[in-house]
Design a protein around this motif. Sequence first.
Motif, PDB file in Angstrom:
ATOM      1  N   GLN A  12       0.821  -1.207   0.000  1.00  0.00           N
ATOM      2  CA  GLN A  12       0.000   0.000   0.000  1.00  0.00           C
ATOM      3  C   GLN A  12       0.853   1.254   0.000  1.00  0.00           C
ATOM      4  O   GLN A  12       0.539   2.229  -0.692  1.00  0.00           O
ATOM      5  CB  GLN A  12      -0.940   0.005   1.201  1.00  0.00           C
ATOM      6  CG  GLN A  12      -1.953   1.154   1.181  1.00  0.00           C
ATOM      7  CD  GLN A  12      -2.829   1.135  -0.059  1.00  0.00           C
ATOM      8  OE1 GLN A  12      -3.522   0.149  -0.325  1.00  0.00           O
ATOM      9  NE2 GLN A  12      -2.810   2.214  -0.840  1.00  0.00           N
ATOM     10  N   ARG A  13       1.949   1.238   0.755  1.00  0.00           N
ATOM     11  CA  ARG A  13       2.827   2.416   0.762  1.00  0.00           C
ATOM     12  C   ARG A  13       3.464   2.618  -0.606  1.00  0.00           C
ATOM     13  O   ARG A  13       3.613   3.755  -1.077  1.00  0.00           O
ATOM     14  CB  ARG A  13       3.906   2.280   1.837  1.00  0.00           C
ATOM     15  CG  ARG A  13       4.752   3.535   1.933  1.00  0.00           C
ATOM     16  CD  ARG A  13       5.493   3.688   3.230  1.00  0.00           C
ATOM     17  NE  ARG A  13       5.994   5.049   3.335  1.00  0.00           N
ATOM     18  CZ  ARG A  13       5.332   6.059   3.853  1.00  0.00           C
ATOM     19  NH1 ARG A  13       4.128   5.864   4.357  1.00  0.00           N
ATOM     20  NH2 ARG A  13       5.845   7.279   3.892  1.00  0.00           N
ATOM     21  N   ALA A  14       3.835   1.523  -1.266  1.00  0.00           N
ATOM     22  CA  ALA A  14       4.386   1.634  -2.613  1.00  0.00           C
ATOM     23  C   ALA A  14       3.363   2.237  -3.560  1.00  0.00           C
ATOM     24  O   ALA A  14       3.693   3.118  -4.387  1.00  0.00           O
ATOM     25  CB  ALA A  14       4.841   0.266  -3.104  1.00  0.00           C
ATOM     26  N   VAL A  15       2.114   1.806  -3.459  1.00  0.00           N
ATOM     27  CA  VAL A  15       1.044   2.371  -4.298  1.00  0.00           C
ATOM     28  C   VAL A  15       0.878   3.858  -4.008  1.00  0.00           C
ATOM     29  O   VAL A  15       0.784   4.690  -4.930  1.00  0.00           O
ATOM     30  CB  VAL A  15      -0.279   1.620  -4.056  1.00  0.00           C
ATOM     31  CG1 VAL A  15      -1.444   2.338  -4.734  1.00  0.00           C
ATOM     32  CG2 VAL A  15      -0.179   0.188  -4.569  1.00  0.00           C
ATOM     33  N   ASP A  16       0.862   4.221  -2.730  1.00  0.00           N
ATOM     34  CA  ASP A  16       0.717   5.623  -2.345  1.00  0.00           C
ATOM     35  C   ASP A  16       1.873   6.468  -2.865  1.00  0.00           C
ATOM     36  O   ASP A  16       1.701   7.668  -3.141  1.00  0.00           O
ATOM     37  CB  ASP A  16       0.629   5.754  -0.824  1.00  0.00           C
ATOM     38  CG  ASP A  16      -0.644   5.132  -0.248  1.00  0.00           C
ATOM     39  OD1 ASP A  16      -1.600   4.900  -1.021  1.00  0.00           O
ATOM     40  OD2 ASP A  16      -0.668   4.871   0.976  1.00  0.00           O
ATOM     41  N   ASN A  17       3.056   5.855  -2.999  1.00  0.00           N
ATOM     42  CA  ASN A  17       4.236   6.567  -3.494  1.00  0.00           C
ATOM     43  C   ASN A  17       4.386   6.468  -5.005  1.00  0.00           C
ATOM     44  O   ASN A  17       5.431   6.821  -5.556  1.00  0.00           O
ATOM     45  CB  ASN A  17       5.493   6.018  -2.828  1.00  0.00           C
ATOM     46  CG  ASN A  17       5.623   6.456  -1.382  1.00  0.00           C
ATOM     47  OD1 ASN A  17       4.764   7.147  -0.848  1.00  0.00           O
ATOM     48  ND2 ASN A  17       6.699   6.056  -0.719  1.00  0.00           N
ATOM     49  N   LEU A  18       3.354   5.962  -5.675  1.00  0.00           N
ATOM     50  CA  LEU A  18       3.289   5.889  -7.143  1.00  0.00           C
ATOM     51  C   LEU A  18       4.340   4.940  -7.730  1.00  0.00           C
ATOM     52  O   LEU A  18       4.820   5.139  -8.851  1.00  0.00           O
ATOM     53  CB  LEU A  18       3.438   7.286  -7.762  1.00  0.00           C
ATOM     54  CG  LEU A  18       2.436   8.338  -7.266  1.00  0.00           C
ATOM     55  CD1 LEU A  18       2.678   9.674  -7.969  1.00  0.00           C
ATOM     56  CD2 LEU A  18       0.999   7.873  -7.498  1.00  0.00           C
ATOM     57  N   VAL A  19       4.696   3.899  -6.973  1.00  0.00           N
ATOM     58  CA  VAL A  19       5.582   2.859  -7.494  1.00  0.00           C
ATOM     59  C   VAL A  19       4.772   1.960  -8.421  1.00  0.00           C
ATOM     60  O   VAL A  19       3.678   1.514  -8.075  1.00  0.00           O
ATOM     61  CB  VAL A  19       6.196   2.034  -6.345  1.00  0.00           C
ATOM     62  CG1 VAL A  19       6.993   0.853  -6.892  1.00  0.00           C
ATOM     63  CG2 VAL A  19       7.087   2.920  -5.474  1.00  0.00           C
ATOM     64  N   ASP A  20       5.302   1.698  -9.601  1.00  0.00           N
ATOM     65  CA  ASP A  20       4.627   0.836 -10.574  1.00  0.00           C
ATOM     66  C   ASP A  20       5.042  -0.627 -10.440  1.00  0.00           C
ATOM     67  O   ASP A  20       4.232  -1.534 -10.628  1.00  0.00           O
ATOM     68  CB  ASP A  20       4.935   1.310 -11.999  1.00  0.00           C
ATOM     69  CG  ASP A  20       4.441   2.726 -12.256  1.00  0.00           C
ATOM     70  OD1 ASP A  20       3.222   2.933 -12.280  1.00  0.00           O
ATOM     71  OD2 ASP A  20       5.295   3.623 -12.407  1.00  0.00           O
ATOM     72  N   VAL A  21       6.332  -0.849 -10.146  1.00  0.00           N
ATOM     73  CA  VAL A  21       6.870  -2.204 -10.042  1.00  0.00           C
ATOM     74  C   VAL A  21       7.636  -2.309  -8.731  1.00  0.00           C
ATOM     75  O   VAL A  21       8.605  -1.579  -8.507  1.00  0.00           O
ATOM     76  CB  VAL A  21       7.793  -2.544 -11.232  1.00  0.00           C
ATOM     77  CG1 VAL A  21       8.273  -3.991 -11.132  1.00  0.00           C
ATOM     78  CG2 VAL A  21       7.075  -2.311 -12.556  1.00  0.00           C
ATOM     79  N   LEU A  22       7.198  -3.216  -7.873  1.00  0.00           N
ATOM     80  CA  LEU A  22       7.781  -3.382  -6.547  1.00  0.00           C
ATOM     81  C   LEU A  22       8.295  -4.799  -6.387  1.00  0.00           C
ATOM     82  O   LEU A  22       7.612  -5.759  -6.748  1.00  0.00           O
ATOM     83  CB  LEU A  22       6.725  -3.119  -5.468  1.00  0.00           C
ATOM     84  CG  LEU A  22       7.112  -3.450  -4.023  1.00  0.00           C
ATOM     85  CD1 LEU A  22       8.120  -2.439  -3.492  1.00  0.00           C
ATOM     86  CD2 LEU A  22       5.876  -3.492  -3.122  1.00  0.00           C
ATOM     87  N   ALA A  23       9.505  -4.943  -5.841  1.00  0.00           N
ATOM     88  CA  ALA A  23      10.003  -6.256  -5.429  1.00  0.00           C
ATOM     89  C   ALA A  23      10.106  -6.278  -3.915  1.00  0.00           C
ATOM     90  O   ALA A  23      10.705  -5.385  -3.314  1.00  0.00           O
ATOM     91  CB  ALA A  23      11.361  -6.555  -6.054  1.00  0.00           C
ATOM     92  N   ILE A  24       9.494  -7.268  -3.305  1.00  0.00           N
ATOM     93  CA  ILE A  24       9.689  -7.524  -1.881  1.00  0.00           C
ATOM     94  C   ILE A  24      10.800  -8.554  -1.760  1.00  0.00           C
ATOM     95  O   ILE A  24      10.715  -9.645  -2.328  1.00  0.00           O
ATOM     96  CB  ILE A  24       8.393  -8.008  -1.210  1.00  0.00           C
ATOM     97  CG1 ILE A  24       7.399  -6.833  -1.108  1.00  0.00           C
ATOM     98  CG2 ILE A  24       8.666  -8.603   0.157  1.00  0.00           C
ATOM     99  CD1 ILE A  24       6.054  -7.196  -0.503  1.00  0.00           C
ATOM    100  N   THR A  25      11.850  -8.183  -1.038  1.00  0.00           N
ATOM    101  CA  THR A  25      13.081  -8.992  -0.990  1.00  0.00           C
ATOM    102  C   THR A  25      13.495  -9.196   0.463  1.00  0.00           C
ATOM    103  O   THR A  25      14.542  -8.699   0.891  1.00  0.00           O
ATOM    104  CB  THR A  25      14.205  -8.300  -1.776  1.00  0.00           C
ATOM    105  OG1 THR A  25      14.402  -6.969  -1.240  1.00  0.00           O
ATOM    106  CG2 THR A  25      13.873  -8.186  -3.250  1.00  0.00           C
ATOM    107  N   ASP A  26      12.685  -9.907   1.211  1.00  0.00           N
ATOM    108  CA  ASP A  26      13.010 -10.111   2.618  1.00  0.00           C
ATOM    109  C   ASP A  26      14.253 -10.975   2.781  1.00  0.00           C
ATOM    110  O   ASP A  26      14.593 -11.783   1.921  1.00  0.00           O
ATOM    111  CB  ASP A  26      11.817 -10.751   3.333  1.00  0.00           C
ATOM    112  CG  ASP A  26      10.778  -9.714   3.737  1.00  0.00           C
ATOM    113  OD1 ASP A  26      11.171  -8.715   4.370  1.00  0.00           O
ATOM    114  OD2 ASP A  26       9.589  -9.892   3.424  1.00  0.00           O
ATOM    115  N   HIS A  27      14.906 -10.812   3.926  1.00  0.00           N
ATOM    116  CA  HIS A  27      16.154 -11.526   4.195  1.00  0.00           C
ATOM    117  C   HIS A  27      15.901 -13.027   4.354  1.00  0.00           C
ATOM    118  O   HIS A  27      15.228 -13.468   5.293  1.00  0.00           O
ATOM    119  CB  HIS A  27      16.816 -10.992   5.474  1.00  0.00           C
ATOM    120  CG  HIS A  27      17.300  -9.587   5.362  1.00  0.00           C
ATOM    121  ND1 HIS A  27      18.427  -9.241   4.649  1.00  0.00           N
ATOM    122  CD2 HIS A  27      16.812  -8.426   5.865  1.00  0.00           C
ATOM    123  CE1 HIS A  27      18.615  -7.937   4.727  1.00  0.00           C
ATOM    124  NE2 HIS A  27      17.649  -7.417   5.459  1.00  0.00           N
TER     125      HIS A  27
END
Length: 286
Positions: free
Chosen positions: A32-47
Amino acid sequence: MTITNANQASVYDLHSHTKASDGILTPAQVVQRAVDNLVDVLAITDHDTVKGLNEAHQYIQDKNLSIRLINGVEISTLWKNTEIHIVGLNIDIDDSQLDVFLHHQEQCRIERALQISQKLKKVGIENAYENARNYAQGDIVSRAHFARFLVDNGYAKDIKRAFKKYLGKSGYAYVAPKWSTIDEAINIIHQAKGQAVLAHPSRYDFTATKMQTLIHYFKEQGGDAMEVSQSRQTLEALKLLAHFANKFDLLASQGSDFHDLNNYLDLGKTQPLPTNVKPIWYNWST
């Protein structure tokens, strides 16, 4: 070198963390924060875990969001006694060999956390492991969780001091990690049909010469890309990493390495890639 958005009509953030490892926000909140920040492509890369990805995908589906989520992971490795992180992008999170590999990494983390807790006990800090676990939503208990516990309970003024006094290499409770090697990480990422990315290469406090040695070694082991635009870097550092990406024929990636709003760059706020590098997404299907 001109720094423009020519390489990226869309906004990419290909390095972020959730509560599944040592981030502050849940996977859904990160999306949701990525959407709010207008990110189009997000990778979640947890450790060393992919356990937050299903929640993130489900949230996107439930909310009918247009953001594209890339399956990722950040694997901890050791190279010349230094912890080096390798990001895997576009991985198959159902790959059985990846699952076995990450389970082993998780066990190494648990063993290290218990040893850290024992060392903290010797300096008068009781039940540190149990308290650190309270800061972790998932199975990963990292030094970041210990640091939050130490700060919140008055043992250190802030995260930086918690690492300096207790958790870093010169700290009372430092325990050397037993991670995989760089080539093992690259191989398992490729096994899972992903691309291997050298994470934040200028964050390892190396000289330019040693950084080149690391990048060259990473390339020799079959690495695909390196982060060029990253959190907390100068324009000169951006230009230097772009130069190295071209010199070693590596694709260029970018990512905020978002964990929280206090100590890391916000999602989608890295500088755009320079125009003279080839972005890692150049041949990704839409």
